[in-house]
Design an enzyme around this catalytic site. Structure first.
Site: not given
Ligand SMILES: NC(=O)c1ccc[n+]([C@@H]2O[C@H](COP(=O)([O-])OP(=O)(O)OC[C@H]3O[C@@H](n4cnc5c(N)ncnc54)[C@H](O)[C@@H]3O)[C@@H](O)[C@H]2O)c1
Length: 326
Positions: A13, A17, A58, A148, A152
């Site tokens: 991933g 972000q 993936d 979601y 979690k």
């Molecule tokens: N951003 C937030 O505010 C936030 C808050 C709480 C928790 N989180 C957790 O942090 C983690 C990262 O979140 P983020 O904000 O970077 O999300 P994001 O959506 O920006 O990034 C997630 C990435 O995972 C990739 N992805 C999705 N399915 C995939 C797969 N099958 N194989 C490989 N890659 C895949 C997507 O293409 C994306 O680039 C997640 O677990 C999210 O639940 C984020």
């Protein structure tokens, strides 16, 4: 640090972000060639690919993940791939498959390959309307109302189970809403905070999808990345929570944020048209008790609201000047 001693690091991933900032920071700390970035993107950002190894992967494909672990002699996995809260409500089947199946694959293969450690983030979305919303305790009611959040809670318990059953050193944080100017997925509920900065500079106004009094825990990405690395660096005997640690930095309302933005962007106007994400925000805590993280491994946030606003506005302006459309 487990991540330095035992094989390479795999960030799954990495294009997202959190992943982009975390990959960059890990590469700066342990060497770019020791951090393999992985994601589904066919065209990953040049910065990610040019700076070190990149694998198109993936994470729901267990055999492919197994090959990547072998090919790069991976020792530690940071597993960030997920479908976030708002997108999960639109496509629950996809959210289940990616959030649950990919985590199980990572944990299974971590055990099979005797990996040194795994990091996987949970979220404040693990809480729900029956959770105390002020100063939410570490151990409390977990009855989320989004799929979601359900994934979690399941993930937290799966991590705890793999630690107890297999001795896997898996560690986790319940991230609050995270802000960064570098990437913007738009699939989460805290996204109004990021959108406000983007729209303030672009149009001088923003229509916010939650009410002005909506308050939730939020954190600048640098604090989240540092927390992640500090958690992973801590000696195993200091880790008393094997589900997921509460973590917090700031809590402010949408109106307070709008006032801070208006102080910096003259004439900025924010109006409010709550949509389906209001109900999600209303089910989440307003403030969090993260004393376990502070006591166990010394967590301390650094970025306050003024620093956050200054950094976000400068960053969004820089991105626009470079022609990057968020
Ligand atoms: N951003 C937030 O505010 C936030 C808050 C709480 C928790 N989180 C957790 O942090 C983690 C990262 O979140 P983020 O904000 O970077 O999300 P994001 O959506 O920006 O990034 C997630 C990435 O995972 C990739 N992805 C999705 N399915 C995939 C797969 N099958 N194989 C490989 N890659 C895949 C997507 O293409 C994306 O680039 C997640 O677990 C999210 O639940 C984020």
């Amino acid at each position: 640090m487990t991540t330095e001693r035992n094989g390479k690091i795999l960030v799954i991933g990495a294009v997202g972000q959190v992943g982009r900032s975390l990959t960059r920071e890990l590469r700066a700390r342990v060497g770019a060639d020791r951090v393999v970035a992985a994601g589904r993107a066919t065209e990953p950002p040049a910065e990610l690919r040019a700076a070190g190894p990149f694998e198109k992967l993936d994470a729901t494909d267990k055999a492919a993940l197994d090959r990547v672990i072998r090919r790069h002699a991976i020792g530690t996995i940071y597993h960030l791939a997920a479908v976030l809260s708002a997108d999960g409500e639109k496509d629950p089947v996809r959210a289940w498959t990616i959030n649950v199946e990919s985590l199980r694959n990572v944990l299974d293969l971590a055990v099979a390959h005797s990996l040194a450690g795994v990091f996987w983030p949970s979220s404040i979305a693990a809480f729900g309307p029956t959770t105390p919303r002020e100063n939410t305790p570490q151990r409390t009611v977990l009855e989320p109302t989004t799929l979601y959040g359900v994934t979690k809670v399941l993930g937290e318990n799966l991590c705890h189970y793999y630690f107890k059953r297999h001795g896997l050193d898996v560690r986790s944080l319940r991230y609050p809403g995270l802000l960064t100017y570098e990437t913007y997925s738009g699939g989460g509920t805290s996204d109004y905070s990021v959108e406000m900065f983007i729209e303030a500079l672009r149009h001088g106004r923003y229509t916010c999808f939650v009410r002005p009094d909506t308050t939730m825990p939020l954190m600048y990405i640098d604090d989240a990345v540092r927390a992640t690395i500090e958690l992973m660096q801590a000696p195993a005997q200091r880790i008393s929570i094997r589900t997921s640690y509460n973590l917090t930095a700031l809590s402010f309302s949408a109106a307070e944020l709008a006032a801070e933005v208006a102080r910096r962007v003259p004439g900025f106007v924010c109006d409010y048209q709550p949509n389906f994400r209001q109900a999600i925000a209303d089910s989440w805590p307003r403030t969090i008790d993260d004393s376990a993280a502070r006591q166990d491994w010394g967590w301390q946030p650094r970025v306050d609201l003024a620093m956050l606003c200054d950094t976000m506005l400068r960053g969004v302006a820089d991105m626009a000047a470079k022609g990057v459309r968020l």
